[in-house]
Structure formats: C-alpha cells, structure tokens
Motif scaffolding. Structure first.
Motif, PDB file in Angstrom:
ATOM      1  N   GLY A   1       7.364 -37.505 -23.415  1.00  0.00           N
ATOM      2  CA  GLY A   1       6.090 -37.629 -22.718  1.00  0.00           C
ATOM      3  C   GLY A   1       4.932 -38.057 -23.588  1.00  0.00           C
ATOM      4  O   GLY A   1       3.819 -38.247 -23.096  1.00  0.00           O
ATOM      5  N   SER A   2       5.156 -38.244 -24.881  1.00  0.00           N
ATOM      6  CA  SER A   2       4.045 -38.623 -25.763  1.00  0.00           C
ATOM      7  C   SER A   2       3.721 -40.112 -25.676  1.00  0.00           C
ATOM      8  O   SER A   2       2.673 -40.539 -26.152  1.00  0.00           O
ATOM      9  N   GLY A   3       4.603 -40.890 -25.065  1.00  0.00           N
ATOM     10  CA  GLY A   3       4.324 -42.319 -24.885  1.00  0.00           C
ATOM     11  C   GLY A   3       5.040 -43.220 -25.860  1.00  0.00           C
ATOM     12  O   GLY A   3       4.672 -44.388 -26.018  1.00  0.00           O
ATOM     13  N   LYS A   4       6.068 -42.731 -26.524  1.00  0.00           N
ATOM     14  CA  LYS A   4       6.745 -43.512 -27.565  1.00  0.00           C
ATOM     15  C   LYS A   4       7.261 -44.855 -27.048  1.00  0.00           C
ATOM     16  O   LYS A   4       7.059 -45.885 -27.683  1.00  0.00           O
ATOM     17  N   THR A   5       7.921 -44.841 -25.908  1.00  0.00           N
ATOM     18  CA  THR A   5       8.492 -46.078 -25.375  1.00  0.00           C
ATOM     19  C   THR A   5       7.397 -47.005 -24.870  1.00  0.00           C
ATOM     20  O   THR A   5       7.390 -48.199 -25.183  1.00  0.00           O
ATOM     21  N   THR A   6       6.467 -46.473 -24.106  1.00  0.00           N
ATOM     22  CA  THR A   6       5.363 -47.293 -23.574  1.00  0.00           C
ATOM     23  C   THR A   6       4.569 -47.926 -24.703  1.00  0.00           C
ATOM     24  O   THR A   6       4.324 -49.139 -24.703  1.00  0.00           O
ATOM     25  N   ILE A   7       4.172 -47.120 -25.670  1.00  0.00           N
ATOM     26  CA  ILE A   7       3.390 -47.612 -26.809  1.00  0.00           C
ATOM     27  C   ILE A   7       4.227 -48.589 -27.629  1.00  0.00           C
ATOM     28  O   ILE A   7       3.747 -49.644 -28.041  1.00  0.00           O
ATOM     29  N   GLY A   8       5.484 -48.247 -27.866  1.00  0.00           N
ATOM     30  CA  GLY A   8       6.358 -49.109 -28.664  1.00  0.00           C
ATOM     31  C   GLY A   8       6.502 -50.495 -28.067  1.00  0.00           C
ATOM     32  O   GLY A   8       6.402 -51.506 -28.768  1.00  0.00           O
TER      33      GLY A   8
ATOM     34  N   ALA B   1      -2.335 -38.959 -29.075  1.00  0.00           N
ATOM     35  CA  ALA B   1      -1.708 -39.609 -27.925  1.00  0.00           C
ATOM     36  C   ALA B   1      -2.398 -39.262 -26.610  1.00  0.00           C
ATOM     37  O   ALA B   1      -1.948 -39.687 -25.551  1.00  0.00           O
ATOM     38  N   ASN B   2      -3.499 -38.516 -26.664  1.00  0.00           N
ATOM     39  CA  ASN B   2      -4.263 -38.228 -25.454  1.00  0.00           C
ATOM     40  C   ASN B   2      -5.258 -39.335 -25.142  1.00  0.00           C
ATOM     41  O   ASN B   2      -5.917 -39.300 -24.115  1.00  0.00           O
ATOM     42  N   GLN B   3      -5.359 -40.329 -26.014  1.00  0.00           N
ATOM     43  CA  GLN B   3      -6.264 -41.460 -25.820  1.00  0.00           C
ATOM     44  C   GLN B   3      -5.637 -42.482 -24.870  1.00  0.00           C
ATOM     45  O   GLN B   3      -4.475 -42.391 -24.524  1.00  0.00           O
ATOM     46  N   SER B   4      -6.410 -43.508 -24.557  1.00  0.00           N
ATOM     47  CA  SER B   4      -5.884 -44.594 -23.730  1.00  0.00           C
ATOM     48  C   SER B   4      -4.814 -45.356 -24.519  1.00  0.00           C
ATOM     49  O   SER B   4      -4.813 -45.356 -25.763  1.00  0.00           O
TER      50      SER B   4
END
Length: 165
Positions: free
Chosen positions: A9-16, A150-153
């Motif tokens: 849920g921290s966004g690793k895939t989306t951010i990656g 990771a709470n940022q946009s």
C-alpha cells in the motif's frame, strides 16, 4: 538502479512505473517475476509451499536481476532477509516509501488485493499493518539510502526520487 521498498500500500508499483516512464528506465516488479516464475499467485505459493519457500524464491528472483538502468519495485517483506538488503544496497539506490499505518490501511481497503497477498497475522487490516510496521520500519530505515514520505502526491514523490539521480 533504484530499488523501491516499503510495505503493502505504500505505492511501490505505482511510483515505480511512473518513475520508469519519466526516466526512461526499465520497470521491474519482483512480485510479477515471482508470479511468472511460479506460475501461480503469491497467495497460492504461500498456501501450497509456505512463507519460507516464498521468501527463498523472492531472494532468488532479486539476486537474478542484472544491474541496469531500472526501477525495481519489491515485495514488502523482501527486506527481512539480510542478504536481500545487501544485494539492493550494493547494486543500486534503495528508496523507502514511508507511510503511516492508517494511510496504508485506507489504500489497501480501497483496492483490496487479497488474492495477491495473504494476511500475515490474521488480524484486522489496521492491526496487521501496525504490527508488521513495528517490526519492519527499523529494517526499512536501515536498508534505505533515502526515505521518501509516501503520504505526498504521486507527482511530488516522483519529483523527489528523480532528483536523486
């Protein structure tokens, strides 16, 4: 090579993926490589073979990634093996996407992926995240070269990581 670590849920895939698009680097997802290698979901691997087998497979997959211009999104527990910590630190820059348990629980509840990741504790989602983060946060912190809030946009996170290159 950038390795992105953090809990579910921290966004690793989306951010990656977005970071790979921005930088022109290849995107590699260790969970996807595990799925391809095993021919079954992570939940099925754990159910049929157990967590120890899954963690061994995860370590083998990580070690098999050739150093290159890539953004590597990792599974949340990849840092539990000290050899994985060392592989990532030796072969690239490790980015920890750090978030609060409450934010992680909200994200996971909004996009449930129970078929992908089985519960680690059998507790409620927030209780599990709090318990797991209590154990793993110090390991994430000691493994990472950089910690990003990771709470940022998404755009703010991408910009911060891209500026590290």
């Amino acid at each position: 090579m950038f390795y992105i670590i953090g809990p579910r849920g921290s966004g690793k895939t989306t951010i990656g993926k977005k970071l790979a698009e921005k930088t022109g680097y290849q995107f590699i997802d260790t969970d996807k490589l595990i799925l391809e290698h095993a021919g079954m979901s992570i939940a099925d691997i754990v159910q049929q073979q157990g967590w120890d087998y899954f963690r061994q497979l995860e370590s083998q997959i990580l070690a098999s990634i050739e150093p290159q211009k890539a953004i590597v999104s990792t599974g949340g527990g990849i840092i539990l093996a000290s050899e994985n910590q060392q592989v990532m630190r030796d072969n690239g820059t490790v980015i920890y996407l750090r978030s609060t348990p409450e934010t992680l629980a909200q994200r996971l509840a909004a996009e449930p992926q129970a078929e992908q990741r089985p519960s680690l504790t059998g507790k409620s989602l927030l209780e599990e995240i709090e318990e797991v983060m209590e154990q793993r946060d110090p390991i994430y912190l000691s493994t990472a070269h950089h910690v990003i809030d990771a709470n940022q946009s998404i755009d703010a996170i991408i910009k911060q990581i891209a500026n590290l290159r």
